[in-house]
Design a protein around this motif. Structure first.
Motif, PDB file in Angstrom:
ATOM      1  N   ASP A  34     -64.702  21.168  20.144  1.00 51.07           N
ATOM      2  CA  ASP A  34     -64.276  21.777  21.390  1.00 51.07           C
ATOM      3  C   ASP A  34     -63.282  20.857  22.098  1.00 51.07           C
ATOM      4  OD1 ASP A  34     -65.740  19.775  22.648  1.00 51.07           O
ATOM      5  OD2 ASP A  34     -67.473  21.054  22.996  1.00 51.07           O
ATOM      6  N   ALA A  35     -62.651  21.400  23.141  1.00 49.28           N
ATOM      7  CA  ALA A  35     -61.584  20.677  23.821  1.00 49.28           C
ATOM      8  C   ALA A  35     -62.093  19.377  24.434  1.00 49.28           C
ATOM      9  CB  ALA A  35     -60.969  21.567  24.892  1.00 49.28           C
ATOM     10  N   ALA A  36     -63.310  19.381  24.979  1.00 42.47           N
ATOM     11  CA  ALA A  36     -63.837  18.179  25.623  1.00 42.47           C
ATOM     12  C   ALA A  36     -63.934  17.032  24.631  1.00 42.47           C
ATOM     13  CB  ALA A  36     -65.206  18.474  26.238  1.00 42.47           C
ATOM     14  N   THR A  37     -64.309  17.349  23.395  1.00 39.27           N
ATOM     15  CA  THR A  37     -64.408  16.312  22.370  1.00 39.27           C
ATOM     16  C   THR A  37     -63.034  15.826  21.956  1.00 39.27           C
ATOM     17  OG1 THR A  37     -66.455  17.293  21.537  1.00 39.27           O
ATOM     18  CG2 THR A  37     -65.284  15.773  20.070  1.00 39.27           C
ATOM     19  N   VAL A  38     -62.124  16.771  21.744  1.00 41.98           N
ATOM     20  CA  VAL A  38     -60.778  16.405  21.302  1.00 41.98           C
ATOM     21  C   VAL A  38     -60.106  15.473  22.298  1.00 41.98           C
ATOM     22  CG1 VAL A  38     -58.452  17.289  20.853  1.00 41.98           C
ATOM     23  CG2 VAL A  38     -60.447  18.477  19.925  1.00 41.98           C
ATOM     24  N   PHE A  39     -60.194  15.782  23.581  1.00 36.50           N
ATOM     25  CA  PHE A  39     -59.446  15.033  24.588  1.00 36.50           C
ATOM     26  C   PHE A  39     -60.257  13.915  25.228  1.00 36.50           C
ATOM     27  CE2 PHE A  39     -57.288  19.138  24.303  1.00 36.50           C
ATOM     28  CZ  PHE A  39     -56.014  18.686  23.970  1.00 36.50           C
ATOM     29  N   SER A  40     -61.342  13.538  24.566  1.00 35.96           N
ATOM     30  CA  SER A  40     -62.141  12.425  25.078  1.00 35.96           C
ATOM     31  C   SER A  40     -61.632  11.085  24.589  1.00 35.96           C
ATOM     32  CB  SER A  40     -63.608  12.599  24.663  1.00 35.96           C
ATOM     33  OG  SER A  40     -63.722  12.543  23.233  1.00 35.96           O
ATOM     34  N   ASN A  41     -60.675  11.108  23.635  1.00 36.24           N
ATOM     35  CA  ASN A  41     -60.085   9.848  23.168  1.00 36.24           C
ATOM     36  C   ASN A  41     -58.613  10.062  22.816  1.00 36.24           C
ATOM     37  OD1 ASN A  41     -59.755  10.200  20.056  1.00 36.24           O
ATOM     38  ND2 ASN A  41     -61.848  10.934  20.486  1.00 36.24           N
ATOM     39  N   GLN A  42     -57.865   8.982  22.811  1.00 35.02           N
ATOM     40  CA  GLN A  42     -56.419   9.065  22.626  1.00 35.02           C
ATOM     41  C   GLN A  42     -56.041   9.499  21.215  1.00 35.02           C
ATOM     42  OE1 GLN A  42     -54.510   5.418  23.798  1.00 35.02           O
ATOM     43  NE2 GLN A  42     -55.379   5.446  25.868  1.00 35.02           N
ATOM     44  N   GLU A  43     -56.816   9.071  20.220  1.00 35.65           N
ATOM     45  CA  GLU A  43     -56.460   9.375  18.838  1.00 35.65           C
ATOM     46  C   GLU A  43     -56.488  10.878  18.579  1.00 35.65           C
ATOM     47  OE1 GLU A  43     -58.662   7.105  19.786  1.00 35.65           O
ATOM     48  OE2 GLU A  43     -57.528   5.277  19.300  1.00 35.65           O
ATOM     49  N   ASN A  44     -57.548  11.546  18.995  1.00 35.35           N
ATOM     50  CA  ASN A  44     -57.630  12.991  18.795  1.00 35.35           C
ATOM     51  C   ASN A  44     -56.592  13.733  19.639  1.00 35.35           C
ATOM     52  OD1 ASN A  44     -59.676  12.785  16.941  1.00 35.35           O
ATOM     53  ND2 ASN A  44     -61.323  13.307  18.368  1.00 35.35           N
ATOM     54  N   THR A  45     -56.342  13.222  20.847  1.00 32.64           N
ATOM     55  CA  THR A  45     -55.325  13.845  21.695  1.00 32.64           C
ATOM     56  C   THR A  45     -53.957  13.778  21.017  1.00 32.64           C
ATOM     57  OG1 THR A  45     -56.548  13.238  23.692  1.00 32.64           O
ATOM     58  CG2 THR A  45     -54.215  13.776  23.960  1.00 32.64           C
ATOM     59  N   LEU A  46     -53.662  12.633  20.408  1.00 37.52           N
ATOM     60  CA  LEU A  46     -52.385  12.477  19.713  1.00 37.52           C
ATOM     61  C   LEU A  46     -52.275  13.462  18.554  1.00 37.52           C
ATOM     62  CD1 LEU A  46     -49.720  10.958  19.444  1.00 37.52           C
ATOM     63  CD2 LEU A  46     -50.916   9.270  18.018  1.00 37.52           C
ATOM     64  N   GLN A  47     -53.365  13.668  17.832  1.00 42.79           N
ATOM     65  CA  GLN A  47     -53.335  14.627  16.735  1.00 42.79           C
ATOM     66  C   GLN A  47     -53.080  16.048  17.251  1.00 42.79           C
ATOM     67  OE1 GLN A  47     -53.517  13.805  13.344  1.00 42.79           O
ATOM     68  NE2 GLN A  47     -53.216  11.793  14.298  1.00 42.79           N
ATOM     69  N   ALA A  48     -53.693  16.382  18.391  1.00 46.83           N
ATOM     70  CA  ALA A  48     -53.442  17.700  18.989  1.00 46.83           C
ATOM     71  C   ALA A  48     -51.984  17.824  19.422  1.00 46.83           C
ATOM     72  CB  ALA A  48     -54.379  17.914  20.182  1.00 46.83           C
ATOM     73  N   LEU A  49     -51.425  16.751  19.984  1.00 46.97           N
ATOM     74  CA  LEU A  49     -50.014  16.751  20.375  1.00 46.97           C
ATOM     75  C   LEU A  49     -49.124  16.932  19.153  1.00 46.97           C
ATOM     76  CD1 LEU A  49     -47.779  16.303  22.519  1.00 46.97           C
ATOM     77  CD2 LEU A  49     -48.004  13.841  22.068  1.00 46.97           C
ATOM     78  N   TYR A  50     -49.473  16.260  18.045  1.00 49.00           N
ATOM     79  CA  TYR A  50     -48.699  16.425  16.820  1.00 49.00           C
ATOM     80  C   TYR A  50     -48.691  17.881  16.356  1.00 49.00           C
ATOM     81  CZ  TYR A  50     -48.250  11.368  16.017  1.00 49.00           C
ATOM     82  OH  TYR A  50     -47.924  10.045  16.098  1.00 49.00           O
ATOM     83  N   GLY A  51     -49.756  18.607  16.671  1.00 46.77           N
ATOM     84  CA  GLY A  51     -49.780  20.025  16.323  1.00 46.77           C
ATOM     85  C   GLY A  51     -48.676  20.803  17.008  1.00 46.77           C
ATOM     86  N   ALA A  52     -48.312  20.395  18.246  1.00 49.88           N
ATOM     87  CA  ALA A  52     -47.201  21.040  18.951  1.00 49.88           C
ATOM     88  C   ALA A  52     -45.864  20.611  18.364  1.00 49.88           C
ATOM     89  CB  ALA A  52     -47.270  20.709  20.444  1.00 49.88           C
ATOM     90  N   TYR A  53     -45.748  19.329  18.024  1.00 51.24           N
ATOM     91  CA  TYR A  53     -44.524  18.840  17.378  1.00 51.24           C
ATOM     92  C   TYR A  53     -44.330  19.479  16.004  1.00 51.24           C
ATOM     93  CZ  TYR A  53     -43.418  14.813  20.474  1.00 51.24           C
ATOM     94  OH  TYR A  53     -43.026  14.003  21.517  1.00 51.24           O
ATOM     95  N   ASN A  54     -45.453  19.749  15.329  1.00 55.66           N
ATOM     96  CA  ASN A  54     -45.416  20.195  13.934  1.00 55.66           C
ATOM     97  C   ASN A  54     -44.487  21.375  13.691  1.00 55.66           C
ATOM     98  OD1 ASN A  54     -46.821  22.368  11.962  1.00 55.66           O
ATOM     99  ND2 ASN A  54     -46.995  20.309  11.094  1.00 55.66           N
ATOM    100  N   LEU A  55     -44.360  22.262  14.660  1.00 57.98           N
ATOM    101  CA  LEU A  55     -43.581  23.481  14.454  1.00 57.98           C
ATOM    102  C   LEU A  55     -42.078  23.224  14.398  1.00 57.98           C
ATOM    103  CD1 LEU A  55     -45.907  25.642  16.605  1.00 57.98           C
ATOM    104  CD2 LEU A  55     -45.324  26.150  14.241  1.00 57.98           C
ATOM    105  N   PHE A  56     -41.649  21.996  14.723  1.00 59.64           N
ATOM    106  CA  PHE A  56     -40.261  21.637  14.451  1.00 59.64           C
ATOM    107  C   PHE A  56     -39.990  21.606  12.942  1.00 59.64           C
ATOM    108  CE2 PHE A  56     -40.079  19.542  18.765  1.00 59.64           C
ATOM    109  CZ  PHE A  56     -39.024  20.295  19.252  1.00 59.64           C
ATOM    110  N   GLY A  57     -41.042  21.501  12.148  1.00 65.32           N
ATOM    111  CA  GLY A  57     -40.889  21.421  10.701  1.00 65.32           C
ATOM    112  C   GLY A  57     -40.859  22.756   9.996  1.00 65.32           C
ATOM    113  N   GLN A  58     -40.900  23.856  10.740  1.00 63.52           N
ATOM    114  CA  GLN A  58     -40.834  25.183  10.138  1.00 63.52           C
ATOM    115  C   GLN A  58     -39.371  25.620   9.982  1.00 63.52           C
ATOM    116  OE1 GLN A  58     -43.545  26.945   9.045  1.00 63.52           O
ATOM    117  NE2 GLN A  58     -44.722  25.108   9.595  1.00 63.52           N
ATOM    118  N   ASP A  59     -39.122  26.477   8.983  1.00 63.69           N
ATOM    119  CA  ASP A  59     -37.764  26.978   8.758  1.00 63.69           C
ATOM    120  C   ASP A  59     -37.160  27.613  10.006  1.00 63.69           C
ATOM    121  OD1 ASP A  59     -37.361  26.174   6.196  1.00 63.69           O
ATOM    122  OD2 ASP A  59     -37.720  28.103   5.264  1.00 63.69           O
ATOM    123  N   SER A  60     -38.004  28.218  10.828  1.00 65.70           N
ATOM    124  CA  SER A  60     -37.506  28.867  12.038  1.00 65.70           C
ATOM    125  C   SER A  60     -36.741  27.896  12.915  1.00 65.70           C
ATOM    126  CB  SER A  60     -38.676  29.462  12.833  1.00 65.70           C
ATOM    127  OG  SER A  60     -39.573  28.427  13.230  1.00 65.70           O
TER     128      SER A  60
END
Length: 731
Positions: A34-60
């Motif tokens: 859940d969100a509370a677990t993800v954002f309780s530490n910087q490492e998981n938050t960074l991985q969630a942020l990378y999920g937003a960056y990730n879409l720069f890698g799509q052909d679109s």
């Protein structure tokens, strides 16, 4: 050096992205965390942020939105082949997107932008609700998420105009089916988010990841850019180009942004001028907080990208960190052409530059021969291109310092710049001129950019000092900014949206078409000697000195552009062709069955020849003279409809050769959805908006393609503008 496990290479976790009944966002499945677990530490938050960056890698994004679909301008343009486009990207190239409402690219671009926005919203909300959310690192990551959201809305508003605005993350049972919001309200709302978070972000030389992650440098620059777009023009529902001040209540909360100006006062921007002032304030803020110099060599930022080198607190504020084999089509769909068997792989080059853009550069502007790729690689040997075949010289996979492999194509790992410091300088010059005219501040910013362009030039005083000093009216200075941004950012995907916000899109593509046509006219003596042609195109005589073809020699075998020495970079030689060839210069090189030509002006005029005899028109005519009798045998047309007859020596043939001169297919097809390829359109209203795809519309109860002039243009073949019909009797 590239970040290890950088965001583009990471599969988006979907850690906090929840689904709903609607498929408009096409969101991922819910995570086990859940969100509370993800954002309780910087490492998981960074991985969630990378999920937003990730879409720069799509052909679109990797090829479509960052390059291929940023064309159709006076600078970047590729001519599609013949045939009315149907469900392919040629329709976007030629401003005929009303023909492709079923095209998958439209669906993917829409979905991936909204997915990135939703993932950014998840990160923003997660950090806001986190017990460690106020730490410096968490606030920096929140700022990156806001920047991603802002950039994605910049793309969406540029391509579609009014779009749905999501200021909260998707949630179970939430309504994702939202109608369009006015693009000016979108700009204002995302600007307010950027303004609020920017002071809490880190500059690139402090933040982990440097210029490969969004940073405070970029956030400040993005505020300035979006403020100019909020102040500028866009297409309204009635299909006309308007500013927000023309039809909206700009004092409403959703159209207002409150920020702290350079004097430390809190002010609110509502009107056109107030948003221009905001842009000026933020340009000056970056210059004061984090000043830097431009590289002396204009090629350096792009050479760094070709060599996978990043430098913080330098010219590039932020560049998309592409990773090999995980997205990143720089050097594949945009860059210099590599074909055949090449050590670093091949291209499917889909972004070109117009010949009119090439000749617009001053002779000693170093940006021309960096930007305009008039060379190509065929099996690791460099050859010339033709004027209509230039790629973007800033990126060349042959120069990549990593061994990409001969079988590689996409996924070069070459980064792509979203903002350079020269952009901030030119935005400052533009904003200051808009507010106060060409003041010393405006001229200083423009001079800084031009000074680098003409560094060590023998005509520096003329091209920089005198050029800027003579810009003494607001209109003249604005036109200079329009030109300077073209020369500075060619191939970097800024021109299309700039022309929209300035409301000069139609004017500029008409100007490019007319320039190319006049250049073509200047290569033909029959046209130059025709009073009616010169009366209609008087400026054609000004192009007589420009090259109809360019001459070159091969001097090396390093597979770089230095292997080719050009006799003429822009103008015709004074010697005739025979003399040039005697001196070892080439206008074409034949290798096997391939011919590599350096034709330029001659490509820009089309001649169609027919033959009229006894009132009938034929497509061909052959003449065979009898050496003994002097009689000539004529054959008109092709069997079985051909006509053959003999004309005795001294008699007239009765055959009229009819030459019709018109704009070339290349020039016509560049913009054939605008005025059907003609040279002018009285209202200058370019059909630049993309339709929302049928797939997206079928999943929505509130979206449509009504209004905005989206479906009003005729996706025809285009009409070659006729210059003259010249007839020669008794041919």
């Amino acid at each position: 050096m590239k970040l290890k496990n950088i965001y583009i290479a990471i599969t988006a976790m979907g850690a906090i992205t929840l689904t709903s009944c609607s498929d408009i966002l096409d969101v991922d499945s819910p995570s086990q965390k859940d969100a509370a677990t993800v954002f309780s530490n910087q490492e998981n938050t960074l991985q969630a942020l990378y999920g937003a960056y990730n879409l720069f890698g799509q052909d679109s994004y990797t090829s479509r939105m960052c390059g291929v679909y940023m064309q159709n301008t006076d600078v970047e343009a590729s001519a599609p082949s013949a045939g009315v486009p149907s469900s392919d990207r040629r329709a976007v190239w030629s401003l005929q997107s009303s023909a492709i409402t079923g095209f998958n690219d439209m669906t993917n671009m829409w979905n991936h932008n909204l997915q990135a926005i939703d993932r950014a919203n998840q990160v923003i909300e997660g950090i806001d609700g986190s017990s460690i959310g106020n730490t410096d690192e968490m606030q920096q990551m929140k700022g990156e998420a806001v920047c991603i959201k802002a950039y994605r809305y910049y793309l969406m508003c540029g391509f579609w105009g009014d779009v749905p605005y999501y200021n909260t993350a998707s949630k179970w049972g939430g309504n994702l089916d939202k109608p369009r919001s006015d693009k000016f309200a979108v700009y204002s709302q995302i600007l307010q988010e950027l303004v609020n978070i920017e002071p809490k972000m880190k500059f690139s030389d402090v933040n982990t990841g440097g210029i490969e992650r969004m940073n405070r440098d970029f956030a400040i620059g993005m505020i300035a850019r979006l403020a100019l777009f909020r102040a500028g023009y866009a297409k309204a529902f009635d299909g006309q180009m308007k500013r927000a001040d023309d039809y909206l209540d700009v004092n409403s909360e959703e159209l207002s942004v409150t920020y702290t100006n350079l004097s430390g006062q809190q002010v609110t921007a509502h009107t056109h001028n107030e948003y221009v002032q905001m842009a000026k304030d933020y340009c000056q803020k970056l210059i004061q907080l984090k000043p830097r110099n431009l590289y002396p060599d204009f090629n350096t930022p792009f050479a760094n990208e070709n060599s996978y080198t990043c430098e913080n607190n330098a010219e590039i504020l932020y560049e998309v960190a592409f990773v090999e084999s995980m997205g990143g089509d720089v050097g594949w769909s945009i860059g210099v052409t590599n074909s055949g068997s090449c050590a670093n792989g091949t291209t499917t080059n889909q972004v070109g530059l117009t010949p009119s853009y090439y000749i617009s550069f001053a002779d000693n502007d170093q940006r021309r021969d960096v930007t305009c790729g008039k060379w190509q690689h065929q099996s690791d040997i460099v050859y010339p291109t033709e004027g209509t075949g230039m790629g973007i010289g800033k990126w060349d996979r042959a120069l990549a310092t990593k061994s990409l492999g001969s079988s590689s194509s996409k996924g070069t790992g070459i980064n792509y710049p979203l903002m350079r410091y020269s952009d901030v300088l030119l935005m400052l010059a533009e904003a200051e001129n808009e507010l106060n005219g060409p003041t010393a501040l405006a001229k200083e910013a423009l001079t800084t950019v031009r000074a680098r362009a003409f560094l060590n030039s023998p005509t520096y005083t003329q091209d920089v000092t005198e050029y800027v000093a003579n810009l003494n009216s607001k209109e003249a200075f604005f036109n200079a900014i329009v030109d300077e941004r073209a020369w500075e950012f060619g191939g970097e995907g800024l021109r299309r949206f700039d022309l929209i916000r300035w409301n000069i899109y139609g004017q500029k593509i008409e100007q490019a078409m007319r320039t190319m046509l006049c250049w073509g006219i200047s290569t033909n003596e029959d046209l130059l000697n025709n009073p009616e042609v010169i009366a209609a195109f008087p400026e054609a005589v000004n192009y007589v000195k420009y090259a109809d073809k360019m001459w070159f020699k091969r001097v090396g075998s390093t597979n770089t552009k230095a292997d080719i020495v050009w006799y003429d970079q822009k103008y015709r030689p004074t010697d005739d062709d025979a003399t040039m060839e005697e001196n070892g210069w080439m206008q074409q090189e034949v290798v096997g069955t391939a011919t590599y030509r350096s034709r330029w002006g001659t490509q820009l005029i089309k001649r169609t020849t027919t033959y009229v005899y006894n009132g009938k028109e034929y497509s061909s005519c052959t003449k065979t003279k009898n050496a003994d009798t002097g009689a000539t045998t004529y054959v008109l047309g092709t069997a079985p409809s051909s006509v053959e007859f003999v004309v005795e020596s001294g008699n007239t043939s009765g055959v009229t050769r009819r030459d019709v001169y018109a704009a070339s297919d290349y020039a016509t097809r560049l913009y054939r959805g605008y005025a059907n390829g003609a040279l002018t359109k009285s209202d200058h209203n370019v059909p630049f908006l993309l339709p929302i795809s049928v797939t997206t519309l079928n999943s929505s109860d509130v979206l449509s393609n009504d209004g905005y002039g989206i479906l009003n243009n005729d996706p025809g073949e285009g009409i070659n503008a006729v210059v003259a019909t010249i007839e020669k009797e008794n041919y």
